[in-house]
Design a protein around this motif. Structure first.
Motif, mmCIF file in Angstrom:
data_model
loop_
_atom_site.group_PDB
_atom_site.id
_atom_site.type_symbol
_atom_site.label_atom_id
_atom_site.label_comp_id
_atom_site.label_asym_id
_atom_site.label_seq_id
_atom_site.Cartn_x
_atom_site.Cartn_y
_atom_site.Cartn_z
ATOM 1 N N PRO A 320 1.159 -1.269 -0.501
ATOM 2 C CA PRO A 320 -0.213 0.015 0.469
ATOM 3 C C PRO A 320 0.684 1.108 0.351
ATOM 4 O O PRO A 320 2.596 0.902 0.563
ATOM 5 C CB PRO A 320 -0.441 -0.560 1.458
ATOM 6 C CG PRO A 320 -0.551 -1.475 1.879
ATOM 7 C CD PRO A 320 1.075 -2.569 1.681
ATOM 8 N N GLU A 321 0.115 2.509 -0.291
ATOM 9 C CA GLU A 321 1.126 3.708 -0.104
ATOM 10 C C GLU A 321 1.245 3.949 1.102
ATOM 11 O O GLU A 321 0.334 3.805 1.844
ATOM 12 C CB GLU A 321 -0.375 4.782 -1.040
ATOM 13 C CG GLU A 321 0.463 6.191 -1.585
ATOM 14 C CD GLU A 321 -0.269 7.549 -2.462
ATOM 15 O OE1 GLU A 321 -0.009 7.950 -3.134
ATOM 16 O OE2 GLU A 321 -1.518 7.003 -2.187
ATOM 17 N N ASN A 322 2.087 4.567 1.167
ATOM 18 C CA ASN A 322 2.447 5.607 2.260
ATOM 19 C C ASN A 322 3.008 3.840 3.262
ATOM 20 O O ASN A 322 3.018 4.389 4.792
ATOM 21 C CB ASN A 322 1.461 6.369 3.417
ATOM 22 C CG ASN A 322 1.216 7.506 2.337
ATOM 23 O OD1 ASN A 322 1.387 8.157 1.928
ATOM 24 N ND2 ASN A 322 -0.227 7.436 2.254
ATOM 25 N N SER A 323 3.482 2.837 3.281
ATOM 26 C CA SER A 323 4.304 1.849 3.525
ATOM 27 C C SER A 323 5.037 2.467 4.447
ATOM 28 O O SER A 323 5.954 2.988 3.393
ATOM 29 C CB SER A 323 4.112 0.761 2.804
ATOM 30 O OG SER A 323 2.389 0.362 3.234
ATOM 31 N N SER A 324 5.837 1.336 5.434
ATOM 32 C CA SER A 324 6.798 1.630 5.861
ATOM 33 C C SER A 324 7.753 0.359 5.558
ATOM 34 O O SER A 324 7.582 -0.381 6.026
ATOM 35 C CB SER A 324 7.024 2.446 7.861
ATOM 36 O OG SER A 324 8.023 2.080 8.031
ATOM 37 N N VAL A 399 18.089 -4.426 -0.203
ATOM 38 C CA VAL A 399 17.713 -2.961 -0.703
ATOM 39 C C VAL A 399 16.541 -1.946 -0.091
ATOM 40 O O VAL A 399 15.719 -1.375 -0.639
ATOM 41 C CB VAL A 399 17.004 -3.333 -1.953
ATOM 42 C CG1 VAL A 399 18.826 -3.957 -2.736
ATOM 43 C CG2 VAL A 399 16.101 -4.706 -1.885
ATOM 44 N N THR A 400 16.695 -2.422 1.543
ATOM 45 C CA THR A 400 15.815 -1.566 2.519
ATOM 46 C C THR A 400 15.139 -0.355 1.807
ATOM 47 O O THR A 400 14.459 -0.125 0.867
ATOM 48 C CB THR A 400 16.147 -1.557 3.686
ATOM 49 O OG1 THR A 400 16.146 -2.846 4.065
ATOM 50 C CG2 THR A 400 15.033 -0.884 4.955
ATOM 51 N N LEU A 401 16.581 0.703 1.955
ATOM 52 C CA LEU A 401 16.492 2.546 1.604
ATOM 53 C C LEU A 401 15.976 2.515 -0.380
ATOM 54 O O LEU A 401 15.269 3.544 -0.209
ATOM 55 C CB LEU A 401 17.259 2.846 1.456
ATOM 56 C CG LEU A 401 18.071 2.945 3.699
ATOM 57 C CD1 LEU A 401 18.980 3.993 3.288
ATOM 58 C CD2 LEU A 401 17.376 3.658 3.805
ATOM 59 N N LEU A 402 16.419 1.686 -0.898
ATOM 60 C CA LEU A 402 15.768 1.035 -2.350
ATOM 61 C C LEU A 402 14.447 1.046 -2.202
ATOM 62 O O LEU A 402 14.056 2.234 -3.807
ATOM 63 C CB LEU A 402 16.874 0.374 -2.944
ATOM 64 C CG LEU A 402 17.926 0.960 -4.241
ATOM 65 C CD1 LEU A 402 18.607 -0.017 -4.619
ATOM 66 C CD2 LEU A 402 18.149 2.356 -4.746
ATOM 67 N N THR A 403 13.861 0.361 -1.800
ATOM 68 C CA THR A 403 12.514 -0.466 -1.894
ATOM 69 C C THR A 403 11.732 0.860 -1.534
ATOM 70 O O THR A 403 10.890 0.955 -2.292
ATOM 71 C CB THR A 403 12.483 -1.678 -1.389
ATOM 72 O OG1 THR A 403 13.450 -2.844 -1.798
ATOM 73 C CG2 THR A 403 11.063 -2.336 -1.538
ATOM 74 N N GLN A 404 11.969 1.314 -0.092
ATOM 75 C CA GLN A 404 11.249 2.672 0.333
ATOM 76 C C GLN A 404 11.356 3.609 -0.914
ATOM 77 O O GLN A 404 9.871 4.475 -1.213
ATOM 78 C CB GLN A 404 12.104 3.202 1.326
ATOM 79 C CG GLN A 404 11.075 4.495 2.610
ATOM 80 C CD GLN A 404 10.251 3.498 2.924
ATOM 81 O OE1 GLN A 404 10.185 2.855 3.832
ATOM 82 N NE2 GLN A 404 8.821 4.142 2.424
ATOM 83 N N ASP A 405 12.441 3.733 -1.553
ATOM 84 C CA ASP A 405 12.553 4.416 -2.191
ATOM 85 C C ASP A 405 11.317 4.525 -2.985
ATOM 86 O O ASP A 405 10.317 5.390 -3.773
ATOM 87 C CB ASP A 405 13.838 5.298 -2.976
ATOM 88 C CG ASP A 405 14.811 5.444 -2.102
ATOM 89 O OD1 ASP A 405 14.003 6.546 -1.010
ATOM 90 O OD2 ASP A 405 15.676 6.127 -2.830
#
Length: 459
Positions: A320-324, A399-405
């Motif tokens: 979903p959008e806005n997921s962390s 790839v946590t930060l990349l996936t958050q991006d």
């Protein structure tokens, strides 16, 4: 009266032996059950010789069937009839049905139910309560009497005309994500299967791939899986869908109370990956699609420097959008069958460390793709893939930060691009693509995430 009745009908005693539960660390304890027929009288009795099966029903302490009208084969061992074994998890149960069948599946003996006409002719009518205990052996002795010249109602049954329900087995593995090992692992759980709102199967299961037996007479099966601390899984499968998991298990991932987990390892039809090549900038020779490998290298061809990049895109639309994003790991597997192995011989560092960058792609691309039509990328939060420790190394990349991006910029994110850090030949990385014939080698992305339901509903 009881002694008189014994003269009129054949009395058999079944000894049920529950062997001590086997216990292993982190596994649920189970016990094996076998049924043994002991004839009080002449073993030459013709009906005794005809006994081929026993039909049983067992319920757990909550009243749910563990085995319902389960047909077990009987085997002759030195004059005694022994049934094939069944397993029960340690706990409390009761035997609610016990009928002996001949080879034509006709009832020839039955154990009477409490309150029936014949209940007084045995020492302990059904149901018979018992407990499966760790390291203990429990023996039960349900008595059965011949059904000849008797009505089913006299035994507490509605009929002796049994249509043995055809059953089928399917394999089931239930997984949870273990943050410590950053991977999924099999877990124990409780399963309840419903058909037409009737409980068909209910049991605690071990942390292994389990074989589930169900009657094959239903069009749909509702599978409910529960585990403390995790969200309840509930899904309805058709009979045809469950038949797909007779040899390869149905794999279910439980979401815990805080995190959701998404695992993606698409095949060639669903996956999207390619390689692009400077030697073939327009894609005439190598169109960069339908290849079983993803090659990243700095090399030479006919004496001229040449470069290959890899591209991979996963469908993250279920997040979903806005997921962390709590964690995201990309698994890339060495491809032993790559045609480039003929001259590169796996991950190569002849020209220096084969470190590579993993960057987020910021413009659209479609297969086939070539060097001249390659998408754009951003260096923001790019990930350094370390030099290989062996020519055949598999990688698990954070790839946590990349996936958050990607989630934060979903409309301008189109997967990952892999390129060498330094344009200095000779060095390479060779991975399997989603087209590879070995599905276990397909690129895999595992994402754990949280989201606020209120943001989704607008509350």
């Amino acid at each position: 009266m009881k002694n008189t009745f014994k003269l009129l009908v054949t009395l058999l005693v079944f000894t049920i032996i529950l062997y001590g539960c086997k216990k292993n660390e982190n596994l649920i304890s189970k016990g094996d059950i076998k049924f043994q027929i002991i004839l009080n009288g002449d073993k030459s009795n013709s009906e005794y010789d005809e006994a081929s099966f026993v039909l049983i029903s067992i319920k757990n302490e909550t009243g749910d069937y563990v085995y319902q009208s389960e047909q077990l084969s009987l085997y002759d061992f030195n004059g005694y009839l022994i049934s094939e074994p069944i397993s029960l998890i340690c706990g409390n149960y009761h035997l609610s049905q016990f009928i002996v069948l001949n080879s034509d599946l006709e009832a020839i003996y039955a154990s009477p139910v409490e309150g029936s006409v014949y209940a007084s002719f045995v020492d302990e009518p059904l149901p018979i309560y018992f407990e499966v205990i760790q390291d203990n052996v429990t023996k039960l002795t349900p008595e059965v009497i011949s059904v000849a010249n008797s009505n089913p109602e006299d035994f507490g049954y509605t009929t002796f005309s049994f249509n043995i329900v055809e059953t089928f087995d399917f394999l089931l593995g239930v997984f949870v994500y273990n943050e410590l090992i950053q991977n999924f692992e099999l877990t124990d759980y409780h399963i309840k299967v419903l058909g037409n709102d009737q409980v068909l199967f209910s049991s605690d299961m071990e942390a292994v791939t389990n074989q589930i037996k169900l009657p094959g007479e239903y069009e749909n099966y509702e599978i409910n899986i529960t585990k403390q601390g995790y969200q309840t899984y509930s899904q309805t499968f058709s009979y045809e869908e469950l038949l797909l998991y007779i040899e390869d298990p149905l794999e279910i991932i439980l979401q815990n109370g805080e995190y959701n987990v998404l695992i993606l390892q698409p095949n060639g039809d669903q996956g999207k990956d390619a390689q692009i090549w400077t030697y073939d900038p327009t894609g005439i020779i190598d169109r960069g699609t339908n290849r079983t490998d993803i090659v990243i290298y700095e090399w030479t061809k006919n004496g001229a420097p040449t470069t290959k990049y890899g591209l991979i895109e996963f469908d993250l639309s279920d997040i979903p959008e806005n997921s962390s994003i709590s964690s995201a790991y990309l698994s890339l597997f060495f491809d032993p069958e790559s045609v480039d192995n003929q001259h590169i011989f796996g991950h190569c560092q002849l020209g220096g460390p084969n470190e590579a960058y993993l960057e987020r792609i910021t413009s659209t691309w479609e297969e086939p793709v070539c060097w001249n039509t390659q998408p754009t990328t951003t260096e923001e939060n790019r990930v350094l893939i370390p030099a290989s420790s062996s020519p055949t190394q598999d990688y698990i990349i954070n790839v946590t930060l990349l996936t958050q991006d990607i989630i934060d910029n979903f409309d301008t994110s189109y997967g990952f691009m892999i390129k060498m850090v330094e344009a200095q030949y000779y060095k390479s990385l060779i991975f399997a693509s989603s087209e590879h014939p070995n599905a276990n080698l397909h690129p895999k992305l595992v994402v754990t995430y949280t989201y606020d339901n209120k943001l989704l509903t607008g509350e």
